[in-house]
Enzyme design. Structure first.
Site, PDB file in Angstrom:
ATOM      1  N   ARG A   1      82.890  44.201  47.137  1.00  0.00           N
ATOM      2  CA  ARG A   1      83.376  42.974  47.779  1.00  0.00           C
ATOM      3  C   ARG A   1      83.586  41.883  46.739  1.00  0.00           C
ATOM      4  NH1 ARG A   1      80.415  41.046  53.027  1.00  0.00           N
ATOM      5  NH2 ARG A   1      78.503  41.138  51.800  1.00  0.00           N
TER       6      ARG A   1
ATOM      7  N   SER B   1      74.626  46.668  41.318  1.00  0.00           N
ATOM      8  CA  SER B   1      73.444  47.307  41.898  1.00  0.00           C
ATOM      9  C   SER B   1      73.078  48.606  41.194  1.00  0.00           C
ATOM     10  CB  SER B   1      73.672  47.550  43.378  1.00  0.00           C
ATOM     11  OG  SER B   1      74.105  46.355  43.970  1.00  0.00           O
TER      12      SER B   1
ATOM     13  N   ASP C   1      71.220  43.925  43.448  1.00  0.00           N
ATOM     14  CA  ASP C   1      71.369  43.619  44.886  1.00  0.00           C
ATOM     15  C   ASP C   1      70.046  43.262  45.561  1.00  0.00           C
ATOM     16  OD1 ASP C   1      70.495  46.226  44.598  1.00  0.00           O
ATOM     17  OD2 ASP C   1      71.858  47.093  46.090  1.00  0.00           O
TER      18      ASP C   1
HETATM   19  C1  GLC Z   1      70.002  52.225  43.152  1.00  0.00           C
HETATM   20  C2  GLC Z   1      70.167  51.337  41.970  1.00  0.00           C
HETATM   21  C3  GLC Z   1      69.460  50.037  42.186  1.00  0.00           C
HETATM   22  C4  GLC Z   1      69.911  49.413  43.489  1.00  0.00           C
HETATM   23  C5  GLC Z   1      69.695  50.388  44.604  1.00  0.00           C
HETATM   24  C6  GLC Z   1      70.156  49.838  45.922  1.00  0.00           C
HETATM   25  O1  GLC Z   1      68.661  52.580  43.261  1.00  0.00           O
HETATM   26  O2  GLC Z   1      69.666  51.990  40.833  1.00  0.00           O
HETATM   27  O3  GLC Z   1      69.731  49.149  41.151  1.00  0.00           O
HETATM   28  O4  GLC Z   1      69.198  48.247  43.720  1.00  0.00           O
HETATM   29  O5  GLC Z   1      70.393  51.561  44.329  1.00  0.00           O
HETATM   30  O6  GLC Z   1      71.511  49.579  45.936  1.00  0.00           O
END
Ligand code: GLC
Ligand code: BG6
Ligand code: GLC
Length: 839
Positions: free
Chosen positions: A539, A602, A656
């Site tokens: 997004r 993320s 995230d």
């Molecule tokens: C995976 C990523 C992590 C993220 C999670 C949720 O575990 O390594 O950084 O926070 O996914 O999206």
């Protein structure tokens, strides 16, 4: 010649006179088609009443759910025991059902007597007797010490909530054992059987004789969906749409309903057609006021009705020259088998004479003709009444199926139907007349209810065995509280490792410093861009924060990232991202605006400041080349440069979890943990700086991105890993990595279910052992299917409560995603940047 003619004339005239006399006397017992149609309509209303939740309690026709949901499909097999109690004969049977190409049923049986002192004595003695007979049978057949499933045909009204349980509502017919009503007959019998140490049986099904009959016939004719008993008692069952059965949950498919139509009229609904004879008979019965319809129809009562009529006619001087014998005065002296004999086509008159003579009467020729006609009227009425109720059931079936014409088969059994010479023919004829739009086949059950009961038991035992096997498979996934406590403690230890300088390099839970040190304080304001990459969607957002009022306005656009880009080169990925940003700016009319940007990325990043983060390794569905080890902010800047169209001020890179925590903290200042249960699984929280050995300083707090998805990568939770987890891991982009994430997050749960479904199918426990091509496709079972079936969030909250009893936790859903939080972080970072510059 003349004499012969005269004789014939005389005989015909005499016969006519007798018939007219009886017709006049029993005028009330002759039912016109109009009346029968009226009774049919009344019975339709009764069925509706019995099926309705609110009306059932006062309904006299109980319409009992039987928990039999399907007719036999030919796949039934095994060895079963069967008891058949409640008809004219009590039997114990062994039934062997095999498929072997074509259906094959073998039965061995033994009849046992049912003396009145047993069926009308104390209930416990009745069940002990039945258990004794069973034990005797098993001993003679060499079946002791062999655990066998048993189907119990029990021909009385029982309220069932499952197949293997039934509470006796009331005794009917000849039975009246004390202390049985309102108790579960299956557990009563089980208890009695337990007293025999040498036999071991498992009662898997309780089946009414109507149901057994329907199932027996359906084994040979799949059109069979109605079962009727015309024996000692009378009753019918049929397959009803689940959506019409208020008393049982669920709307799918059909279930067999035991109508218990014998009780039709117990609320007065048939008073206009009952006669003085019916009332007298009822009065002298074991259950006065009950089973009034049955008492006009079934074998236990027809003979007695005839007797009562003959007695009254004799008293009125219309028979036997007004004489009555003491036998004729005795209840029960005329039985249905006598009625059947008297109505025989050729020998009927001779039989009548013999039977009447045996009763101590001296019948004239005229008497015999009259008595025979009495029998005809009474048995005809029986067939008529049965036809009317059956016609109501057939009409209901036809309407349920929304058909103009119904083709169906009715399975029939019972001594009345079997031994009375005219009965079947009459019944069939009237039914066809009452429901001309149904093509009905009547199928006599040659082998009683038992074969059908064995089918029901076969299905039940297969279901039971499957359920056990499925439970065994699933028990691996069910974690005990002790296991959960162990997982909690190990996780706790791993968190410590990650924080400590010495152990950090080997730690699987990386505990990454995020350089986010404070919560939003409400003074943040301004316009920001945010990117959100790494969840289900990519997004781009514009976030407008107004200070003071904690109000935020957001505009966003979702872009898909094609698989070939997620797993292509790093340059392609970042060029694609910049392309999306350009589209968004265009769309918002913001081209050329130089806005500060927060980048929610993320994946695990090693940060040295708020705007620097080197990707440690890809997780989830990403695998673009040349990115691991590189700074993602730099990669984004370079891509913007390559495009050379606009410039952006990248202020923060944010996981995230951190974005989510900040989003929620903007509304609730107590928020200090961010949890993602999405495509991936991760958590961040505010840690005391002095505990974070990798970062200088002792004062205050910093948010730690735990990256707990990697928990277990050193094998420390292998004991809770199943073969399914291993299969999912092996099929993933990063085998051996993110093991905890692979047991918990959205990207994998559906896939775990798919692996289980495949295994259960291989074991023959699902889908008849057939694995479809689609089920073989990776990812076809989406995690969203799980949440359509189950809801998880309360399980999470409840389990946290149990495992952290001293923490009072509020779960707050981040409605706005991480984007808002990233913008807030950007706002704070921007303010600090400004302050630094000014200094
Ligand atoms: C995976 C990523 C992590 C993220 C999670 C949720 O575990 O390594 O950084 O926070 O996914 O999206
Ligand atoms: C038999 C069934 O064939 O028919 C019995 O197996 C059932 O369970 C019976 O009760 C009904 O007929 P009757 O005449 O024996 O009551
Ligand atoms: C009685 C019983 C019923 C049974 C029928 C035929 O009506 O109540 O359950 O089906 O007799 O045996």
């Amino acid at each position: 010649m003349f004499a012969v003619h005269l004789m014939a004339f005389y005989f015909t005239k005499m016969k006519e006179d007798q018939i007219k006399k009886v017709d006049r006397f029993l005028y009330h017992m002759r039912l016109s088609d109009e009346t029968l149609l009226d009774i049919m309509t009344r019975f339709q209303a009764e069925m509706q009443k019995g099926l309705g939740k609110d009306t059932n309690p006062t309904a006299s026709v109980k319409m009992l759910p039987t928990f039999v949901r399907a007719i036999p499909d030919g796949s039934e097999n095994g060895e079963f025991l069967s008891l058949d109690l409640g008809g004219s004969k009590f039997r114990v049977l062994k039934v062997q059902v095999s498929e072997e190409g074509k259906q094959n049923v073998q039965m061995e049986s033994q009849f046992y007597p049912t003396p009145n002192e047993i069926i009308r004595g104390p209930g416990s003695e009745l069940f002990e007797y039945v258990a004794d007979c069973l034990a005797d049978f098993m001993r003679t057949k060499g079946l002791t010490h062999k655990k066998l499933p048993l189907g119990l045909t029990f021909s009385f009204p029982c309220a069932q909530t499952k197949l293997e349980e039934g509470v006796l509502l009331s005794w009917t017919k000849k039975f009246k054992a004390r202390g049985v009503q309102d108790t579960d007959v299956v557990s009563r019998l089980t208890q009695a059987i337990k007293k025999h140490k040498d036999i071991d049986v498992d009662i898997l099904a309780l089946v009414n004789d109507t149901v057994g009959t329907m199932m027996t016939c359906a084994y040979d004719d799949p059109y069979c969906e109605v079962g009727v008993i015309l024996g000692t008692g009378t009753n019918a069952c049929y397959m009803e749409d689940m959506s019409n059965i208020d008393l049982v949950e669920g709307d799918e498919g059909r279930m067999c309903i035991n109508t218990e139509w014998g009780a039709f009229g117990d609320d007065g609904a048939l008073e206009d057609i009952r006669t003085e004879f019916d009332r007298d008979l009822d009065f002298g019965s074991l259950n006065p006021g009950k089973q009034l319809f049955e008492k006009m129809i079934s074998g236990l009562y027809l003979g007695e009705l005839v007797r009562l009529v003959l007695l009254k006619m004799a008293k009125a001087g219309l028979l036997f020259g007004g004489k009555k014998s003491s036998t004729l005065l005795t209840k029960g002296k005329i039985e249905t088998r006598h009625v059947a004999l008297m109505e025989k086509y050729k020998e009927g008159l001779a039989n009548t004479r013999e039977i009447l003579t045996d009763l101590g009467l001296e019948p004239s020729e005229a008497d015999c003709i009259a008595v025979q006609h009495v029998c005809t009227i009474i048995s005809f009425r029986s067939a008529n009444l049965c036809a009317a109720a059956l016609a109501a059931i057939l009409t209901r079936l036809r309407e349920n199926k929304k058909l103009a014409r119904l083709r169906t088969t009715v399975g029939v059994d019972g001594t009345l139907y079997k031994i009375h010479p005219q009965y079947p023919k009459r019944l069939h004829k009237v039914v066809r007349r009452l429901v001309p739009n149904c093509d009905v086949r009547f199928l006599l059950s040659e082998s009683g209810s038992t074969k059908g009961a064995a089918m029901v038991t076969a299905v039940a035992s297969r279901v039971q065995a499957q359920r056990k096997q499925i439970d065994r498979v699933l028990s691996l996934l069910r974690l005990t509280p002790e296991q959960l406590v162990r997982v909690r403690d190990k996780m706790r230890a791993e968190l410590e490792y990650g924080l400590k300088k010495d152990t950090h390099p080997q730690a699987t839970v990386k505990m990454l410093p995020t350089y986010v040190c404070g919560m939003p304080d409400g003074t943040e304001k301004g316009k920001f861009l945010a990117l959100d990459l790494g969840g289900t969607n990519f997004r781009v957002l514009l976030v407008k924060i107004r200070s003071g009022r904690r109000s935020v306005r957001m505009y966003n656009k979702i872009f898909a990232i094609p698989l070939e880009i997620m797993q292509g080169t790093g340059e392609e990925l970042f060029d694609h991202i910049v392309q999306c940003i350009a589209d968004f700016l265009d769309y918002m009319g913001l081209k050329g605006a130089q806005l500060p940007l927060g980048f929610t990325f993320s994946f695990p990043c090693r940060q040295t400041s708020i705007d620097k983060g080197a990707l440690i390794e890809w997780t989830k569905g990403f695998k673009a080349t040349d990115c691991e080890g590189e700074d993602v902010v730099d990669m984004l800047r370079e891509a913007i440069k390559r495009r050379n169209e606009f410039d952006l001020d990248i202020v923060a890179v944010v996981n995230d979890t951190v974005g989510t925590m900040m989003t929620c903290a903007h509304e609730d200042p107590n928020c200090e943990i961010g949890l993602i249960a999405g495509t991936g699984s991760n958590m961040c929280y505010m840690e005391e700086l002095r505990n974070i050995e990798l970062v200088e300083g002792d004062q205050g707090k910093m948010c730690i991105n735990t990256e707990w998805g990697g928990f277990g990568d050193n094998g420390c939770i292998d004991d809770i890993q199943t073969q399914y987890d291993k299969e999912v891991d092996e099929g993933s982009l990063n085998p051996g990595k993110q093991r905890y994430e692979k047991m918990t997050s959205g990207m994998y749960l559906g896939e775990i279910v798919r692996q289980i479904l495949i295994d259960l199918t291989k074991q023959g426990l699902l889908f008849r052992g057939q694995i479809s091509e689609r089920l073989r496709t990776r990812g076809i079972f989406e995690t969203k299917f799980l949440s359509q079936i189950e809801s998880f969030s309360w399980i999470l909250q409840e389990t946290v409560k149990e495992l952290a009893p001293r923490c009072d936790v509020t779960f707050m859903l981040s409605e706005d995603g991480s984007g808002k939080g990233a913008a807030l972080i950007t706002a704070v970072a921007k303010r600090l940047q400004q302050a630094q510059k000014e200094n």
